[in-house]
Scaffold this motif. Structure first.
Motif, PDB file in Angstrom:
ATOM      1  N   MET A   1       0.845  -1.215   0.000  1.00 54.52           N
ATOM      2  CA  MET A   1       0.000   0.000   0.000  1.00 54.52           C
ATOM      3  C   MET A   1       0.868   1.249   0.000  1.00 54.52           C
ATOM      4  SD  MET A   1      -3.324   0.093   2.278  1.00 54.52           S
ATOM      5  CE  MET A   1      -4.764  -0.891   2.057  1.00 54.52           C
ATOM      6  N   SER A   2       1.659   1.471  -1.037  1.00 58.33           N
ATOM      7  CA  SER A   2       2.600   2.591  -1.182  1.00 58.33           C
ATOM      8  C   SER A   2       3.293   2.904   0.145  1.00 58.33           C
ATOM      9  CB  SER A   2       1.893   3.822  -1.759  1.00 58.33           C
ATOM     10  OG  SER A   2       0.959   4.335  -0.854  1.00 58.33           O
ATOM     11  N   GLU A   3       3.242   4.174   0.620  1.00 54.48           N
ATOM     12  CA  GLU A   3       3.953   4.511   1.855  1.00 54.48           C
ATOM     13  C   GLU A   3       3.113   4.276   3.106  1.00 54.48           C
ATOM     14  OE1 GLU A   3       5.291   8.470   1.169  1.00 54.48           O
ATOM     15  OE2 GLU A   3       6.397   7.805  -0.593  1.00 54.48           O
ATOM     16  N   LEU A   4       1.858   3.844   2.905  1.00 52.40           N
ATOM     17  CA  LEU A   4       1.030   3.545   4.073  1.00 52.40           C
ATOM     18  C   LEU A   4       1.331   2.125   4.527  1.00 52.40           C
ATOM     19  CD1 LEU A   4      -2.452   4.933   2.948  1.00 52.40           C
ATOM     20  CD2 LEU A   4      -0.903   5.935   4.626  1.00 52.40           C
ATOM     21  N   ASP A   5       1.351   1.912   5.853  1.00 53.30           N
ATOM     22  CA  ASP A   5       1.550   0.565   6.377  1.00 53.30           C
ATOM     23  C   ASP A   5       0.195  -0.098   6.531  1.00 53.30           C
ATOM     24  OD1 ASP A   5       4.287   0.825   6.640  1.00 53.30           O
ATOM     25  OD2 ASP A   5       4.099   1.794   8.608  1.00 53.30           O
ATOM     26  N   GLU A   6       0.009  -1.273   5.892  1.00 49.30           N
ATOM     27  CA  GLU A   6      -1.248  -1.985   6.095  1.00 49.30           C
ATOM     28  C   GLU A   6      -1.219  -2.652   7.461  1.00 49.30           C
ATOM     29  OE1 GLU A   6      -2.639  -4.415   2.914  1.00 49.30           O
ATOM     30  OE2 GLU A   6      -4.399  -5.050   4.062  1.00 49.30           O
ATOM     31  N   ILE A   7      -2.309  -2.464   8.214  1.00 47.59           N
ATOM     32  CA  ILE A   7      -2.386  -3.075   9.555  1.00 47.59           C
ATOM     33  C   ILE A   7      -3.692  -3.868   9.623  1.00 47.59           C
ATOM     34  CG2 ILE A   7      -0.946  -1.374  10.753  1.00 47.59           C
ATOM     35  CD1 ILE A   7      -3.490   0.084  11.614  1.00 47.59           C
ATOM     36  N   PRO A   8      -3.791  -4.850  10.493  1.00 44.30           N
ATOM     37  CA  PRO A   8      -5.001  -5.664  10.577  1.00 44.30           C
ATOM     38  C   PRO A   8      -6.218  -4.824  10.970  1.00 44.30           C
ATOM     39  CG  PRO A   8      -3.213  -6.641  11.869  1.00 44.30           C
ATOM     40  CD  PRO A   8      -2.759  -5.284  11.458  1.00 44.30           C
ATOM     41  N   ALA A   9      -7.377  -5.135  10.393  1.00 48.35           N
ATOM     42  CA  ALA A   9      -8.609  -4.407  10.728  1.00 48.35           C
ATOM     43  C   ALA A   9      -9.226  -5.023  11.983  1.00 48.35           C
ATOM     44  CB  ALA A   9      -9.576  -4.443   9.546  1.00 48.35           C
ATOM     45  N   ASP A  10      -8.405  -5.155  13.025  1.00 50.34           N
ATOM     46  CA  ASP A  10      -8.912  -5.666  14.308  1.00 50.34           C
ATOM     47  C   ASP A  10      -9.050  -4.484  15.271  1.00 50.34           C
ATOM     48  OD1 ASP A  10      -6.323  -5.011  14.920  1.00 50.34           O
ATOM     49  OD2 ASP A  10      -5.639  -7.064  15.253  1.00 50.34           O
ATOM     50  N   GLY A  11      -9.361  -4.777  16.524  1.00 49.98           N
ATOM     51  CA  GLY A  11      -9.588  -3.705  17.498  1.00 49.98           C
ATOM     52  C   GLY A  11      -8.417  -2.743  17.585  1.00 49.98           C
ATOM     53  N   ALA A  12      -7.204  -3.287  17.721  1.00 49.50           N
ATOM     54  CA  ALA A  12      -6.023  -2.429  17.874  1.00 49.50           C
ATOM     55  C   ALA A  12      -5.786  -1.613  16.608  1.00 49.50           C
ATOM     56  CB  ALA A  12      -4.799  -3.284  18.191  1.00 49.50           C
ATOM     57  N   GLY A  13      -5.940  -2.251  15.440  1.00 50.75           N
ATOM     58  CA  GLY A  13      -5.734  -1.555  14.168  1.00 50.75           C
ATOM     59  C   GLY A  13      -6.763  -0.460  13.965  1.00 50.75           C
ATOM     60  N   LEU A  14      -8.020  -0.774  14.288  1.00 51.55           N
ATOM     61  CA  LEU A  14      -9.088   0.228  14.123  1.00 51.55           C
ATOM     62  C   LEU A  14      -8.860   1.414  15.054  1.00 51.55           C
ATOM     63  CD1 LEU A  14     -12.089  -2.209  13.767  1.00 51.55           C
ATOM     64  CD2 LEU A  14     -11.322  -0.586  12.029  1.00 51.55           C
ATOM     65  N   ARG A  15      -8.463   1.120  16.314  1.00 49.96           N
ATOM     66  CA  ARG A  15      -8.183   2.218  17.263  1.00 49.96           C
ATOM     67  C   ARG A  15      -7.093   3.126  16.705  1.00 49.96           C
ATOM     68  NH1 ARG A  15      -8.915  -1.592  21.296  1.00 49.96           N
ATOM     69  NH2 ARG A  15     -10.845  -1.273  22.422  1.00 49.96           N
ATOM     70  N   ARG A  16      -6.048   2.489  16.104  1.00 46.47           N
ATOM     71  CA  ARG A  16      -4.931   3.278  15.557  1.00 46.47           C
ATOM     72  C   ARG A  16      -5.404   4.151  14.394  1.00 46.47           C
ATOM     73  NH1 ARG A  16       0.356  -0.018  13.970  1.00 46.47           N
ATOM     74  NH2 ARG A  16       0.871   1.525  12.398  1.00 46.47           N
ATOM     75  N   ALA A  17      -6.204   3.549  13.502  1.00 48.79           N
ATOM     76  CA  ALA A  17      -6.699   4.311  12.349  1.00 48.79           C
ATOM     77  C   ALA A  17      -7.640   5.429  12.805  1.00 48.79           C
ATOM     78  CB  ALA A  17      -7.407   3.382  11.375  1.00 48.79           C
ATOM     79  N   PHE A  18      -8.560   5.100  13.733  1.00 47.13           N
ATOM     80  CA  PHE A  18      -9.511   6.113  14.205  1.00 47.13           C
ATOM     81  C   PHE A  18      -8.753   7.269  14.894  1.00 47.13           C
ATOM     82  CE2 PHE A  18     -13.254   2.885  14.835  1.00 47.13           C
ATOM     83  CZ  PHE A  18     -13.325   2.715  13.466  1.00 47.13           C
ATOM     84  N   ALA A  19      -7.602   6.938  15.551  1.00 45.61           N
ATOM     85  CA  ALA A  19      -6.841   7.969  16.270  1.00 45.61           C
ATOM     86  C   ALA A  19      -6.208   8.971  15.316  1.00 45.61           C
ATOM     87  CB  ALA A  19      -5.765   7.322  17.138  1.00 45.61           C
ATOM     88  N   SER A  20      -6.137   8.627  14.025  1.00 44.89           N
ATOM     89  CA  SER A  20      -5.549   9.579  13.079  1.00 44.89           C
ATOM     90  C   SER A  20      -6.596  10.568  12.559  1.00 44.89           C
ATOM     91  CB  SER A  20      -4.885   8.835  11.910  1.00 44.89           C
ATOM     92  OG  SER A  20      -5.857   8.158  11.173  1.00 44.89           O
ATOM     93  N   PHE A  21      -7.835  10.430  13.076  1.00 41.84           N
ATOM     94  CA  PHE A  21      -8.905  11.355  12.680  1.00 41.84           C
ATOM     95  C   PHE A  21      -9.211  12.273  13.859  1.00 41.84           C
ATOM     96  CE2 PHE A  21     -13.452  12.400  11.975  1.00 41.84           C
ATOM     97  CZ  PHE A  21     -13.320  12.985  10.728  1.00 41.84           C
ATOM     98  N   PRO A  22      -8.936  13.596  13.737  1.00 46.81           N
ATOM     99  CA  PRO A  22      -9.188  14.481  14.881  1.00 46.81           C
ATOM    100  C   PRO A  22     -10.675  14.721  15.109  1.00 46.81           C
ATOM    101  CG  PRO A  22      -8.378  15.734  13.003  1.00 46.81           C
ATOM    102  CD  PRO A  22      -8.407  14.301  12.570  1.00 46.81           C
ATOM    103  N   SER A  23     -11.040  14.860  16.356  1.00 43.02           N
ATOM    104  CA  SER A  23     -12.437  15.164  16.684  1.00 43.02           C
ATOM    105  C   SER A  23     -12.444  16.159  17.827  1.00 43.02           C
ATOM    106  CB  SER A  23     -13.168  13.887  17.114  1.00 43.02           C
ATOM    107  OG  SER A  23     -12.644  13.452  18.349  1.00 43.02           O
ATOM    108  N   GLY A  24     -13.625  16.612  18.192  1.00 39.27           N
ATOM    109  CA  GLY A  24     -13.777  17.381  19.418  1.00 39.27           C
ATOM    110  C   GLY A  24     -14.131  16.430  20.545  1.00 39.27           C
ATOM    111  N   VAL A  25     -14.371  16.994  21.711  1.00 42.23           N
ATOM    112  CA  VAL A  25     -14.836  16.196  22.846  1.00 42.23           C
ATOM    113  C   VAL A  25     -16.100  16.868  23.387  1.00 42.23           C
ATOM    114  CG1 VAL A  25     -14.253  15.161  25.061  1.00 42.23           C
ATOM    115  CG2 VAL A  25     -12.434  15.661  23.422  1.00 42.23           C
TER     116      VAL A  25
END
Ligand SMILES: Cc1cc2nc3c(=O)[nH]c(=O)nc-3n(C[C@H](O)[C@H](O)[C@H](O)COP(=O)(O)O)c2cc1C
Length: 171
Positions: A1-25
């Motif tokens: 996947m070019s310069e992106l690292d493919e990671i498993p779509a499991d709980g830990a992987g999803l948490r990591r991907a979701f953490a790259s999306f900023p949100s408010g609280v």
């Protein structure tokens, strides 16, 4: 996947991907019989202008949501920069979640946290089961905003301050 690292779509992987999306609280709070209940959510999403709807997601395992869902009205406080202690407190697993917070009462059971960048008061329109969460759709009845308070940002599993730099291209 070019310069992106493919990671498993499991709980830990999803948490990591979701953490790259900023949100408010957002504090979701109500006072039921003189006792305030609340939790912090980072899943707040504006949904519709007409009718006025917003959404947030609540874990099915939440012990606080069953109480909040009984409220006639909910108060949503879009937390501001500097309210990271309030965010931590509203998410606390033990102790008084409202210690040190100044609350303002709204219509019905709604309560708001002082110092937020915006308050939204609403009623639950519908709840949609979605995996291990419920998507809660709220109809907004009243709003208040503070232009002088920037939002608290949650990104990379950390609270952050907005550093505004306008890009040359307009929306
Ligand atoms: C920054 C942050 C964001 C959170 N976002 C959510 C969320 O979107 N949905 C959710 O159900 N819980 C979320 N939580 C967890 C709740 O705030 C709270 O800790 C949890 O509901 C406590 O369990 P209880 O509902 O059994 O009291 C978040 C916690 C933090 C610190």
């Amino acid at each position: 996947m070019s310069e992106l690292d493919e990671i498993p779509a499991d709980g830990a992987g999803l948490r990591r991907a979701f953490a790259s999306f900023p949100s408010g609280v957002v504090g979701v709070c109500a006072d039921l019989g003189g006792t305030p209940y609340g939790l912090a959510v980072s899943t707040f999403v504006p949904v519709s202008l007409d009718p006025p709807l917003v959404s947030f997601c609540v874990q099915n395992s939440s012990t606080t949501w069953p109480r909040l869902s009984e409220a006639s009205h909910l108060g949503l406080s879009l937390l501001g920069t500097g309210q990271q202690d309030a965010a931590r407190s509203l998410a606390a697993r033990s102790g008084d979640r409202f210690a040190g917070l100044t609350l303002r009462h709204g219509a019905g059971h709604a309560v708001f946290v002082e110092g937020a960048s915006a308050w939204l008061e609403g009623t639950i329109e519908t709840q949609v089961p979605a995996g291990d969460h419920q998507v809660v759709i709220l109809r907004v009845h009243r709003l208040a905003t503070r232009a002088d308070v920037d939002p608290l940002v949650f990104h990379g599993s950390r609270f952050r301050r907005l550093h505004v730099e306008e890009l040359p291209t307009a929306v």
